[in-house]
Design an enzyme around this catalytic site. Structure first.
Site, PDB file in Angstrom:
ATOM      1  CB  CYS A  84      -2.201  12.283  -1.299  1.00 19.99           C
ATOM      2  SG  CYS A  84      -3.058  11.727  -2.737  1.00 19.99           S
ATOM      3  CG  HIS A 102      -1.146   6.030  -5.034  1.00 22.44           C
ATOM      4  ND1 HIS A 102      -0.380   7.168  -4.834  1.00 22.44           N
ATOM      5  CD2 HIS A 102      -0.292   4.978  -4.893  1.00 22.44           C
ATOM      6  CE1 HIS A 102       0.871   6.817  -4.594  1.00 22.44           C
ATOM      7  NE2 HIS A 102       0.953   5.499  -4.635  1.00 22.44           N
TER       8      HIS A 102
HETATM    9  N1  ARG Z   1       4.082  12.565  -6.491  1.00 25.85           N
HETATM   10  C1  ARG Z   1       3.615  11.524  -5.610  1.00 25.85           C
HETATM   11  C2  ARG Z   1       3.819  10.163  -6.256  1.00 25.85           C
HETATM   12  O1  ARG Z   1       3.692  10.067  -7.441  1.00 25.85           O
HETATM   13  C3  ARG Z   1       2.177  11.748  -5.253  1.00 25.85           C
HETATM   14  C4  ARG Z   1       1.662  10.777  -4.236  1.00 25.85           C
HETATM   15  C5  ARG Z   1       0.194  10.929  -3.943  1.00 25.85           C
HETATM   16  N2  ARG Z   1      -0.198  10.104  -2.886  1.00 25.85           N
HETATM   17  C6  ARG Z   1      -1.308   9.372  -2.821  1.00 25.85           C
HETATM   18  N3  ARG Z   1      -1.590   8.760  -1.726  1.00 25.85           N
HETATM   19  N4  ARG Z   1      -2.107   9.244  -3.851  1.00 25.85           N
HETATM   20  O2  ARG Z   1       4.120   9.185  -5.617  1.00 25.85           O
END
Ligand code: ARG
Length: 285
Positions: free
Chosen positions: A274, A178
């Site tokens: 996040c 991300h």
């Molecule tokens: N386990 C989540 C996923 O893989 C973590 C999300 C983290 N969020 C972020 N905005 N980076 O989607």
């Protein structure tokens, strides 16, 4: 026309959404950080770390808490609910089935709070403020990560629907899946990022738009501690951990660092940023 100066007693407080971690756990693997961590978190520890983050943020912002839903363990990562722009909310369309159940809850929450819903086409994946970050300087320039979760096609759709400029950045390292795991726009145009997470063309795009004096590049040892996954509120930067070298560079740029340990969430591939979503993102912020 020049903006009138606000009276000095008037303070605009940022608003931040967080979703309680009641049902948080690692129960599937959809990014490399989750590997080996299925059922490896405890609710006491994750609640304690989330409370510490919420209390820290609440000293610098108004925190709104969204109720979580059982069976959706990643819903606590509020950044992925969607993208806020003024009174508009663009709901996410998650790539993985494990998170798609969050979409209806998030949309209902934002409808209930009076936002106008701006939908992307159904066949376009987009993971909200996890992959879409406004420039804190101009407020109308959006950096959008693609290549792992969000589709490149979301960039043009967002530009059209929100009437903003969107700069797509191709993510090249699966650990930084991300955009908010490796890139963080800060106050006054400073930009914190991990260069190796991007392909060459995207790096060139960043360098074209962020002057050298405003680039705060992090090394791998900080990147893997989620140093770029930072919450910036005015001059305050809240993050999991920063090395002494990174700390002094941020302090030299006028930022005050606050570390909040979030290792329980790193097992799921997330940290401070996040777990939050700015609710007052607008053309002037
Ligand atoms: N386990 C989540 C996923 O893989 C973590 C999300 C983290 N969020 C972020 N905005 N980076 O989607």
């Amino acid at each position: 026309m020049a903006e009138p100066t606000p009276p000095i007693f008037e303070r605009t407080v940022p608003r931040v959404l967080m979703c309680a971690p009641t049902y948080f756990e690692v129960s599937y693997v959809i990014n490399p950080w989750m590997t080996g961590h299925v059922h490896d978190t405890t609710s006491e520890r994750s609640q304690r770390q989330w409370d510490a983050l919420r209390e820290t943020i609440a000293r610098h912002a108004d925190v709104v808490v969204q109720p979580p839903t059982e069976g959706l363990p990643d819903m606590t990562f509020a950044a992925n609910a969607g993208l806020v722009f003024g009174n508009c909310f663009v709901p996410s369309r998650f790539r993985y089935a494990q998170r798609q159940g969050e979409e209806a809850h998030d949309k209902a929450f934002f409808v209930q709070h009076g936002f106008d819903i701006v939908e992307l086409p159904e066949d376009v994946f987009f993971e909200g403020a996890g992959d879409a970050l406004f420039d804190r300087g101009t407020g109308r320039r959006l950096w959008m990560g693609h290549g792992h979760r969000s589709d490149l096609a979301a960039a043009a759709e967002l530009a059209k629907r929100l009437d903003i400029e969107v700069f797509p950045l191709k993510l090249a390292d699966p650990r930084f899946y991300h955009l908010d795991t490796c890139f963080c726009p800060l106050a006054d145009g400073y930009t914190l990022y991990f260069p190796a997470a991007f392909d060459a063309a995207s790096l060139a795009l960043i360098e074209r738009h962020v002057p050298p004096g405003l680039r705060i590049t992090v090394q791998e040892h900080d990147a893997v501690e989620f140093a770029c996954n930072a919450v910036n509120l005015g001059r305050v930067v809240i993050l999991n951990r920063a090395s002494p070298g990174l700390r002094s560079r941020l302090e030299a740029a006028g930022f005050m660092l606050i570390e909040v340990a979030l290792d329980e969430y790193m097992k799921s591939g997330g940290a401070a940023k996040c777990l939050t979503l700015r609710l007052d993102e607008s053309a002037s912020s």
